[in-house]
Scaffold this active site. Sequence first.
Site, short mmCIF file in Angstrom:
data_model
loop_
_atom_site.label_atom_id
_atom_site.label_comp_id
_atom_site.label_asym_id
_atom_site.label_seq_id
_atom_site.Cartn_x
_atom_site.Cartn_y
_atom_site.Cartn_z
N ARG A 1 0.88 -1.18 0.00
CA ARG A 1 0.00 0.00 0.00
C ARG A 1 0.91 1.22 0.00
O ARG A 1 1.70 1.42 0.93
CB ARG A 1 -0.92 0.00 1.22
CG ARG A 1 -1.62 1.35 1.40
CD ARG A 1 -2.73 1.32 2.42
NE ARG A 1 -3.90 0.64 1.89
CZ ARG A 1 -5.13 0.77 2.40
NH1 ARG A 1 -5.35 1.56 3.43
NH2 ARG A 1 -6.15 0.13 1.86
N HIS B 1 -7.38 0.77 -6.44
CA HIS B 1 -7.60 -0.04 -5.23
C HIS B 1 -8.29 -1.35 -5.64
O HIS B 1 -9.45 -1.60 -5.31
CB HIS B 1 -8.45 0.74 -4.22
CG HIS B 1 -8.44 0.17 -2.84
ND1 HIS B 1 -7.67 -0.92 -2.47
CD2 HIS B 1 -9.13 0.52 -1.71
CE1 HIS B 1 -7.87 -1.19 -1.18
NE2 HIS B 1 -8.76 -0.35 -0.71
N GLN C 1 -10.22 -3.87 -3.14
CA GLN C 1 -11.54 -3.44 -2.69
C GLN C 1 -12.61 -3.85 -3.69
O GLN C 1 -13.73 -4.20 -3.33
CB GLN C 1 -11.56 -1.93 -2.48
CG GLN C 1 -12.87 -1.43 -1.92
CD GLN C 1 -13.12 -1.87 -0.48
OE1 GLN C 1 -12.25 -1.74 0.35
NE2 GLN C 1 -14.29 -2.40 -0.20
N ASP D 1 -17.09 7.53 -1.86
CA ASP D 1 -15.84 7.43 -1.09
C ASP D 1 -15.58 8.82 -0.51
O ASP D 1 -16.25 9.80 -0.89
CB ASP D 1 -14.72 7.00 -2.06
CG ASP D 1 -13.41 6.65 -1.37
OD1 ASP D 1 -13.38 6.55 -0.12
OD2 ASP D 1 -12.40 6.46 -2.08
N CYS E 1 -16.23 1.98 0.48
CA CYS E 1 -15.11 1.10 0.87
C CYS E 1 -14.73 1.26 2.34
O CYS E 1 -14.10 0.38 2.91
CB CYS E 1 -13.92 1.36 -0.04
SG CYS E 1 -13.21 3.01 0.10
N ARG F 1 -13.53 -8.38 2.21
CA ARG F 1 -12.10 -8.17 1.93
C ARG F 1 -11.34 -9.44 2.31
O ARG F 1 -10.43 -9.87 1.60
CB ARG F 1 -11.56 -6.97 2.73
CG ARG F 1 -12.14 -5.61 2.32
CD ARG F 1 -11.68 -5.20 0.93
NE ARG F 1 -10.23 -5.17 0.80
CZ ARG F 1 -9.46 -4.15 1.18
NH1 ARG F 1 -9.99 -3.06 1.66
NH2 ARG F 1 -8.15 -4.20 1.02
N1 NVA Z 1 -9.82 6.79 -1.71
C1 NVA Z 1 -9.46 6.40 -0.36
C2 NVA Z 1 -9.72 4.95 -0.13
C3 NVA Z 1 -9.39 4.46 1.25
C4 NVA Z 1 -9.58 2.99 1.43
C5 NVA Z 1 -8.00 6.74 -0.12
O1 NVA Z 1 -7.19 6.54 -1.03
O2 NVA Z 1 -7.67 7.23 0.96
N1 CP Z 2 -11.21 0.09 2.48
C1 CP Z 2 -9.95 0.01 2.92
O1 CP Z 2 -9.01 -0.26 2.17
O2 CP Z 2 -9.81 0.24 4.26
P1 CP Z 2 -8.47 0.45 5.07
O3 CP Z 2 -7.87 1.76 4.64
O4 CP Z 2 -8.90 0.46 6.51
O5 CP Z 2 -7.52 -0.69 4.77
#
Ligand code: NVA
Ligand code: CP
Length: 301
Positions: A104, A131, A134, A219, A259, A287
Amino acid sequence: MSPRHFLTLKDLSSDELKQLLSRAIELKKMLREGTLYEPMKNKVLAMIFEKSSTRTRVSFEAGMAQFGGHALFLSPRDTQLGRGEPVEDSARVISSMVDAVMIRTFDHAMVETFAANSRVPVINALTDDYHPCQLLADMQTYLEHRGSIEGKRVVWVGDGNNMCHSYMNAADLLGFHLVVACPRGYEPNEQILAENQHCVTVTNNVQEAVQDADLVVTDVFASMGQEDEQEQRMRDFDGFQVNQELMALAKADALFMHCLPAHRGEEVTTEVIDHPDSVVWDEAENRLHAQKALLEFLICN
Ligand code: NVA
Ligand code: CP
């Protein structure tokens, strides 16, 4: 032979994705029935987190434990990656000791560089651009609640961000129509849009977009790394909140997804999140099951 990676949803064919979703449903049933299934004894997943996480970390770590394997949490605060060791070198070293690597991070190019230098499968667990993990969970959730998503109208409300881009890829692979309703200036990436043009429509009119939707998804307005833009975005996204008035324009049996984590009262109201048509908790739980199917596909095949 170079390993299979999962950097975007399109690293899977349409058939592979569908098979993986069925397998996720099967693995969920096995877990609930208490069937012991440990195909990953002595296997190790390295998890590199350069951004925060609850769901992703817990699901990958729990999934590896349930499979009889082990997961290793690596943060930039205490690895040499955080002190500037080149991604290429880190990839060679880490991938020489584990069976798969989950990353990540911010820049999507980082996971591409890592994968190009890795001798084991690399999984994108969120970048600024995509992502895909997800989407495995979201598509499993739709399948469980409503059956095939093929031919359905899915409406993305809000930022044309990493989640939105992965929805665009899912629309192409699974044959649904995606309407992206975003404020001017927050449209999805042009290149990713061009790749999925045949199944995606972009509009700035959220009310029109949501008409007859089978699924409404949103989101946060400001993603991780965009915290400084929060106030500006709150202004720019005025009118793009998913609330009961907006959901009333969708089909009567339309589902709502997010998500998570959600900012209740910003991009979505508490009433919508807690409504019976909201499937956000199933999405979160899935997930675990969907990524176990992915790990099995990448490591055991
Ligand atoms: N769009 C959000 C998703 C978090 C799971 C981010 O990138 O922070
Ligand atoms: N939806 C998701 O990826 O959540 P986290 O940021 O908690 O891993």
